[in-house]
Scaffold this motif. Sequence first.
Motif, PDB file in Angstrom:
ATOM      1  N   PHE A  48       0.839  -1.195   0.000  1.00 16.51           N
ATOM      2  CA  PHE A  48       0.000   0.000   0.000  1.00 16.51           C
ATOM      3  C   PHE A  48       0.875   1.246   0.000  1.00 16.51           C
ATOM      4  N   LEU A  49       1.927   1.234   0.833  1.00 17.49           N
ATOM      5  CA  LEU A  49       2.738   2.422   1.047  1.00 17.49           C
ATOM      6  C   LEU A  49       4.101   1.986   1.559  1.00 17.49           C
ATOM      7  N   GLU A  50       5.094   2.821   1.309  1.00 17.71           N
ATOM      8  CA  GLU A  50       6.441   2.517   1.775  1.00 17.71           C
ATOM      9  C   GLU A  50       7.059   3.781   2.348  1.00 17.71           C
ATOM     10  N   THR A  51       7.818   3.633   3.434  1.00 17.59           N
ATOM     11  CA  THR A  51       8.577   4.743   4.012  1.00 17.59           C
ATOM     12  C   THR A  51      10.050   4.339   3.975  1.00 17.59           C
ATOM     13  N   ASP A  52      10.892   5.152   4.567  1.00 19.23           N
ATOM     14  CA  ASP A  52      12.313   4.820   4.584  1.00 19.23           C
ATOM     15  C   ASP A  52      12.590   3.466   5.233  1.00 19.23           C
ATOM     16  N   ARG A  53      11.855   3.173   6.323  1.00 16.08           N
ATOM     17  CA  ARG A  53      12.144   1.944   7.073  1.00 16.08           C
ATOM     18  C   ARG A  53      11.021   0.921   7.082  1.00 16.08           C
ATOM     19  N   LEU A  54       9.867   1.281   6.545  1.00 20.87           N
ATOM     20  CA  LEU A  54       8.693   0.426   6.698  1.00 20.87           C
ATOM     21  C   LEU A  54       8.012   0.133   5.368  1.00 20.87           C
ATOM     22  N   ILE A  55       7.392  -1.028   5.301  1.00 21.50           N
ATOM     23  CA  ILE A  55       6.509  -1.387   4.201  1.00 21.50           C
ATOM     24  C   ILE A  55       5.131  -1.604   4.794  1.00 21.50           C
ATOM     25  N   ILE A  56       4.146  -0.905   4.255  1.00 21.07           N
ATOM     26  CA  ILE A  56       2.762  -1.024   4.714  1.00 21.07           C
ATOM     27  C   ILE A  56       2.009  -1.785   3.636  1.00 21.07           C
ATOM     28  N   GLN A  57       1.495  -2.959   4.009  1.00 17.05           N
ATOM     29  CA  GLN A  57       0.816  -3.825   3.059  1.00 17.05           C
ATOM     30  C   GLN A  57      -0.633  -4.013   3.465  1.00 17.05           C
ATOM     31  N   PHE A  58      -1.499  -4.147   2.439  1.00 10.48           N
ATOM     32  CA  PHE A  58      -2.887  -4.437   2.744  1.00 10.48           C
ATOM     33  C   PHE A  58      -2.971  -5.703   3.582  1.00 10.48           C
ATOM     34  N   THR A  59      -3.844  -5.686   4.551  1.00  7.95           N
ATOM     35  CA  THR A  59      -4.016  -6.812   5.454  1.00  7.95           C
ATOM     36  C   THR A  59      -4.518  -8.020   4.681  1.00  7.95           C
ATOM     37  N   SER A  60      -3.988  -9.166   5.050  1.00  5.94           N
ATOM     38  CA  SER A  60      -4.321 -10.432   4.404  1.00  5.94           C
ATOM     39  C   SER A  60      -4.617 -11.463   5.485  1.00  5.94           C
ATOM     40  N   VAL A  61      -5.337 -12.514   5.120  1.00 12.89           N
ATOM     41  CA  VAL A  61      -5.583 -13.596   6.076  1.00 12.89           C
ATOM     42  C   VAL A  61      -4.260 -14.233   6.507  1.00 12.89           C
ATOM     43  N   LYS A  62      -3.219 -14.092   5.713  1.00 10.00           N
ATOM     44  CA  LYS A  62      -1.897 -14.615   6.083  1.00 10.00           C
ATOM     45  C   LYS A  62      -1.331 -13.889   7.305  1.00 10.00           C
ATOM     46  N   ASP A  63      -1.864 -12.710   7.600  1.00 13.28           N
ATOM     47  CA  ASP A  63      -1.395 -11.921   8.747  1.00 13.28           C
ATOM     48  C   ASP A  63      -2.076 -12.316  10.055  1.00 13.28           C
ATOM     49  N   PHE A  64      -2.950 -13.329  10.012  1.00  9.88           N
ATOM     50  CA  PHE A  64      -3.773 -13.670  11.173  1.00  9.88           C
ATOM     51  C   PHE A  64      -2.945 -13.826  12.449  1.00  9.88           C
ATOM     52  N   ASP A  65      -1.917 -14.668  12.421  1.00  8.75           N
ATOM     53  CA  ASP A  65      -1.140 -14.931  13.640  1.00  8.75           C
ATOM     54  C   ASP A  65      -0.435 -13.678  14.140  1.00  8.75           C
ATOM     55  N   ASP A  66       0.100 -12.880  13.204  1.00 11.12           N
ATOM     56  CA  ASP A  66       0.769 -11.636  13.599  1.00 11.12           C
ATOM     57  C   ASP A  66      -0.217 -10.668  14.247  1.00 11.12           C
ATOM     58  N   ILE A  67      -1.385 -10.526  13.649  1.00  8.19           N
ATOM     59  CA  ILE A  67      -2.389  -9.608  14.190  1.00  8.19           C
ATOM     60  C   ILE A  67      -2.915 -10.105  15.535  1.00  8.19           C
ATOM     61  N   LEU A  68      -3.105 -11.411  15.651  1.00 14.18           N
ATOM     62  CA  LEU A  68      -3.553 -11.963  16.937  1.00 14.18           C
ATOM     63  C   LEU A  68      -2.516 -11.691  18.025  1.00 14.18           C
ATOM     64  N   ALA A  69      -1.240 -11.910  17.724  1.00 11.15           N
ATOM     65  CA  ALA A  69      -0.187 -11.649  18.719  1.00 11.15           C
ATOM     66  C   ALA A  69      -0.182 -10.182  19.130  1.00 11.15           C
TER      67      ALA A  69
END
Length: 170
Positions: free
Chosen positions: A4-25
Motif C-alpha cells: 500500500f505504502l512505503e517509508t524509509d524503514r517500513l513497508i505497509i501492506q494491505f491486510t491479508s488472512v496470512k497476517d492472522f497470527d501476527d495480528i492476533l499476537a
Amino acid sequence: MSKFLETDRLIIQFTSVKDFDDILALRSDPRVQKYTTQPPATKQDVQRFLGMIIPYQKKHGHGMASVFEKSTGEFVGQAGIFHVGHYDLQPEIEIGYRFHVKHWGKGFATEVTRALVAWGFKHLNIDTIVSFVITENLASRRVLEKSGFHHIGLRECHYGILERYEIYKP
C-alpha cells in the motif's frame, strides 16, 4: 499481500488472512491494547476484524494495514487511514496505528503517520484527517503533534470520549 505504502524503514501492506497470527499476537497483548478502547483480542475478534477490513480495503483502496520493517521483513504492527470506525457512510477519515511493544520508541509511529497523512491528502478528496487517543497515551499524543496534528480536546467519538486531533490539508 500487496504493498500500500512505503517509508524509509517500513513497508505497509494491505491486510491479508496470512497476517492472522501476527495480528492476533499484536491485538492480544494487554500492553498494546491498554492504549486502545478494546480489550485484548481473541481468535474470534481477529477473524471478525479480517472479515471487515479485507473487504473495506478492496472497496476503498486503503484501511488498517499490516506494517513490516523493511530491513528484516518483521511484522511490527498495524497502521492505516480509513473512515472513522471503518464506517464509510460518514465523511471523516482517521489515522490509527498500533505496534508491538518491542518496536515502541523507534519512531515508527511518527514515520508511518506522516506518510499516511501525505497519502491521504494526495489520494482522498478530504481537507481534514482526524485521530483519537486515550488521554493517558502521552507517546501517541506526541506522535500526532510531531506529525502536525492539532489537539482539539476531549470529544465524544465512535470509540467513546477521547482526545481528538486534527490535521488540515496544506
